[in-house]
Design an enzyme around this catalytic site. Structure first.
Site, PDB file in Angstrom:
ATOM      1  N   ASP A   7       0.888  -1.161   0.000  1.00  0.00           N
ATOM      2  CA  ASP A   7       0.000   0.000   0.000  1.00  0.00           C
ATOM      3  C   ASP A   7       0.924   1.208   0.000  1.00  0.00           C
ATOM      4  O   ASP A   7       1.442   1.601   1.043  1.00  0.00           O
ATOM      5  CB  ASP A   7      -0.895  -0.012   1.237  1.00  0.00           C
ATOM      6  CG  ASP A   7      -1.824   1.192   1.291  1.00  0.00           C
ATOM      7  OD1 ASP A   7      -2.280   1.642   0.219  1.00  0.00           O
ATOM      8  OD2 ASP A   7      -2.080   1.680   2.399  1.00  0.00           O
ATOM      9  N   GLU A  67      -0.987  -1.423  -5.028  1.00  0.00           N
ATOM     10  CA  GLU A  67      -2.191  -0.643  -5.275  1.00  0.00           C
ATOM     11  C   GLU A  67      -1.911   0.359  -6.390  1.00  0.00           C
ATOM     12  O   GLU A  67      -0.910   1.064  -6.365  1.00  0.00           O
ATOM     13  CB  GLU A  67      -2.631   0.090  -4.010  1.00  0.00           C
ATOM     14  CG  GLU A  67      -3.959   0.811  -4.197  1.00  0.00           C
ATOM     15  CD  GLU A  67      -4.493   1.378  -2.915  1.00  0.00           C
ATOM     16  OE1 GLU A  67      -5.317   0.700  -2.270  1.00  0.00           O
ATOM     17  OE2 GLU A  67      -4.066   2.482  -2.548  1.00  0.00           O
ATOM     18  N   ASP A 140      -2.855   1.219   7.002  1.00  0.00           N
ATOM     19  CA  ASP A 140      -1.925   0.927   5.897  1.00  0.00           C
ATOM     20  C   ASP A 140      -1.470  -0.534   5.940  1.00  0.00           C
ATOM     21  O   ASP A 140      -1.252  -1.153   4.892  1.00  0.00           O
ATOM     22  CB  ASP A 140      -0.705   1.844   5.964  1.00  0.00           C
ATOM     23  CG  ASP A 140      -1.094   3.292   6.138  1.00  0.00           C
ATOM     24  OD1 ASP A 140      -1.324   3.969   5.125  1.00  0.00           O
ATOM     25  OD2 ASP A 140      -1.206   3.720   7.311  1.00  0.00           O
TER      26      ASP A 140
END
Length: 180
Positions: A7, A67, A140
């Protein structure tokens, strides 16, 4: 298959590692790499890059799931995410590891069945899927694991269709339609 989920973020970069066999997913490691807003940009990037490289060296993933950068109104946030994404892509390429990009809505749909799920819902489902006592913190960390789980369960990782949930089959069909 061992998957490293990232992430990306300049202040907090979630790094989650899972082992997956079919729909069974097991936590290997989770961490959040941090850099201070008061540090020089090059030092922040170096700090995160070193952490990503260390995670790849330690866990030797078969795949990296990242991501996909998405449009936001905050240009500074987008720039930081894009810079960290570039570091991840470079580190994976240097190690000969394939990278797959997953949108935030893909990840949410894969783990919760709803592409607009909030962070609390994602964390709760990551906790449940991995059999953890609590949702990983900060968000996160949970997001990095969700990205890895999404990749493990995606068509790109060759998961058999029969093993997918109805929500995952719908997501897979939408993904195919979007590619046309």
């Amino acid at each position: 298959m061992r998957i490293l989920g990232i992430d990306p973020g300049l202040t907090r970069c979630g790094v989650g590692v899972v082992d997956a066999q079919g729909r069974a997913v097991r936590l290997v490691s989770v961490d959040v790499l941090r850099s201070g807003a008061d540090e020089a940009l090059e030092q922040r990037l170096h700090r995160i890059a070193t952490g990503i490289e260390a995670a790849i060296a330690e866990h030797r993933p078969d795949a990296v799931a990242l991501e996909r950068v998405f449009v936001q109104h905050n240009v500074r946030t987008v720039m930081g995410v894009a810079q960290i994404s570039g570091l991840v892509l470079r580190a994976a390429a240097a190690s000969g590891i394939a990278v797959e990009l997953h949108t935030p809505s893909e990840v949410k749909a894969a783990v919760t069945g709803y592409g607009q799920a909030d962070k609390r819902q994602v964390g709760a489902m990551v906790q449940r899927i991995l059999g953890l006592d609590a949702a990983p913190r900060p968000a996160d960390a949970a997001d990095a694991l969700a990205i890895a789980i999404c990749h493990a369960w995606s068509a790109r990782s060759a998961a058999p269709t029969a093993a997918l949930t109805p929500a995952q089959r719908a997501w897979q069909a939408a993904e195919r339609a979007a590619r046309r």
